[in-house]
Design a protein around this motif. Structure first.
Motif, PDB file in Angstrom:
ATOM      1  N   UNK A  14       0.840  -1.199   0.000  1.00  0.00           N
ATOM      2  CA  UNK A  14       0.000   0.000   0.000  1.00  0.00           C
ATOM      3  C   UNK A  14       0.876   1.250   0.000  1.00  0.00           C
ATOM      4  N   UNK A  15       1.941   1.217   0.812  1.00  0.00           N
ATOM      5  CA  UNK A  15       2.857   2.357   0.879  1.00  0.00           C
ATOM      6  C   UNK A  15       3.442   2.666  -0.499  1.00  0.00           C
ATOM      7  N   UNK A  16       3.890   1.637  -1.200  1.00  0.00           N
ATOM      8  CA  UNK A  16       4.499   1.821  -2.519  1.00  0.00           C
ATOM      9  C   UNK A  16       3.484   2.316  -3.535  1.00  0.00           C
ATOM     10  N   UNK A  17       2.256   1.818  -3.467  1.00  0.00           N
ATOM     11  CA  UNK A  17       1.214   2.249  -4.399  1.00  0.00           C
ATOM     12  C   UNK A  17       0.876   3.725  -4.195  1.00  0.00           C
ATOM     13  N   UNK A  18       0.730   4.112  -2.927  1.00  0.00           N
ATOM     14  CA  UNK A  18       0.442   5.523  -2.626  1.00  0.00           C
ATOM     15  C   UNK A  18       1.587   6.410  -3.089  1.00  0.00           C
ATOM     16  N   UNK A  19       2.815   6.000  -2.762  1.00  0.00           N
ATOM     17  CA  UNK A  19       3.990   6.803  -3.137  1.00  0.00           C
ATOM     18  C   UNK A  19       4.093   6.963  -4.643  1.00  0.00           C
ATOM     19  N   UNK A  20       3.834   5.881  -5.384  1.00  0.00           N
ATOM     20  CA  UNK A  20       3.907   5.923  -6.845  1.00  0.00           C
ATOM     21  C   UNK A  20       2.929   6.938  -7.423  1.00  0.00           C
ATOM     22  N   UNK A  21       1.687   6.917  -6.932  1.00  0.00           N
ATOM     23  CA  UNK A  21       0.671   7.843  -7.455  1.00  0.00           C
ATOM     24  C   UNK A  21       0.945   9.284  -7.048  1.00  0.00           C
ATOM     25  N   UNK A  22       1.481   9.482  -5.846  1.00  0.00           N
ATOM     26  CA  UNK A  22       1.822  10.843  -5.423  1.00  0.00           C
ATOM     27  C   UNK A  22       2.962  11.406  -6.268  1.00  0.00           C
ATOM     28  N   UNK A  23       3.951  10.560  -6.567  1.00  0.00           N
ATOM     29  CA  UNK A  23       5.076  11.006  -7.395  1.00  0.00           C
ATOM     30  C   UNK A  23       4.614  11.318  -8.815  1.00  0.00           C
ATOM     31  N   UNK A  24       3.692  10.498  -9.335  1.00  0.00           N
ATOM     32  CA  UNK A  24       3.139  10.767 -10.669  1.00  0.00           C
ATOM     33  C   UNK A  24       2.429  12.109 -10.709  1.00  0.00           C
ATOM     34  N   UNK A  25       1.833  12.496  -9.569  1.00  0.00           N
ATOM     35  CA  UNK A  25       1.123  13.776  -9.483  1.00  0.00           C
ATOM     36  C   UNK A  25       2.092  14.940  -9.269  1.00  0.00           C
TER      37      UNK A  25
END
Length: 242
Positions: A14-25
């Motif tokens: 979950x941490x990695x998924x959230x981080x990935x989407x935040x970085x994409x934003x």
């Protein structure tokens, strides 16, 4: 506008998924797997927002939120709680602990980004990408451009050239119009709380900003409140302009 977000989540996937989407934003992401690691990160870098899981291995997210709210340095950081708890009493407990919003799992990346944007707009308007148009000044955070309406209203808006510090200072003051801020508060919010410079540095940049605004007849918008600090106000009070 890119902001620094601390994700406190012990489930790695979950941490990695959230981080990935935040970085994409376009955001800067810090990650912690427990409360102790999160506190160390906050001591090193003050984030603009915290995404905080309720269930952590060493301390509940609820307790960590309370600790952040009790300390002067961290009490203003927006907090969004992430949890699988769906009971109304749990939501109330999270909000009472100091959370600004409460998202139940599972949630979509789009919902998370929308909630983050809403919280930042409400709590930290200077972090928003929205154009601010006040007192004849129009500031665009995305393009880093400021335009001023002609005083006689017969000419087109003129672009104002500002250095990066003056731009951030003006953006912060305009985003919090009519509110008075001390030099220490401006140093923390505009320069960052780990920048060790004298309070009088603020005065120097205020003078530079006013000198630039004077060219377009808008220097009166940045006002001195004697014995307190500075504010951005459309109400012209000659005694508060220095």
């Amino acid at each position: 506008m890119a902001v620094t977000i601390l994700v406190v989540e012990d489930e790695l996937a979950i941490q990695e998924l959230i981080a990935l989407n935040l970085k994409k934003a376009g955001h800067i992401v810090l990650c912690a797997s427990d409360a102790e690691q999160a506190k160390k990160m906050v001591n090193n870098v003050l984030p603009d927002l915290v995404l905080l899981d309720w269930m952590l291995p060493d301390m509940s997210g609820l307790e960590l939120a309370k600790k952040l709210r009790r300390e002067d340095r961290t009490k203003a950081i927006p907090i969004i709680m992430l949890t699988a708890r769906v009971q109304e009493s749990d939501k109330i407990a999270g909000l009472d602990a100091g959370a600004d919003d409460y998202i139940t799992k599972p949630f979509s990346p789009r919902e998370l980004l929308a909630r983050i944007k809403a919280v930042l707009r409400r709590r930290l308007p200077e972090m928003s990408d929205e154009i601010i148009d006040i007192g004849g000044l129009k500031l665009d955070p995305v393009t880093h451009r400021v335009h001023a309406a002609a005083v006689d209203e017969s000419s087109k808006m003129a672009e104002i050239s500002l250095g990066p510090t003056e731009f951030r200072l003006l953006h912060f003051l305009m985003a919090h119009k009519e509110r008075v801020h001390t030099r220490a508060q401006l140093l923390d919010r505009v320069w960052g709380d780990h920048v060790f410079i004298e309070d009088r540095t603020v005065d120097v940049h205020i003078r530079r900003l006013r000198k630039i605004l004077e060219k377009v007849g808008r220097e009166y918008l940045v006002q001195t409140v004697r014995g307190t600090g500075y504010r951005f106000s459309v109400e012209c009070e000659e005694e508060n302009i220095e």
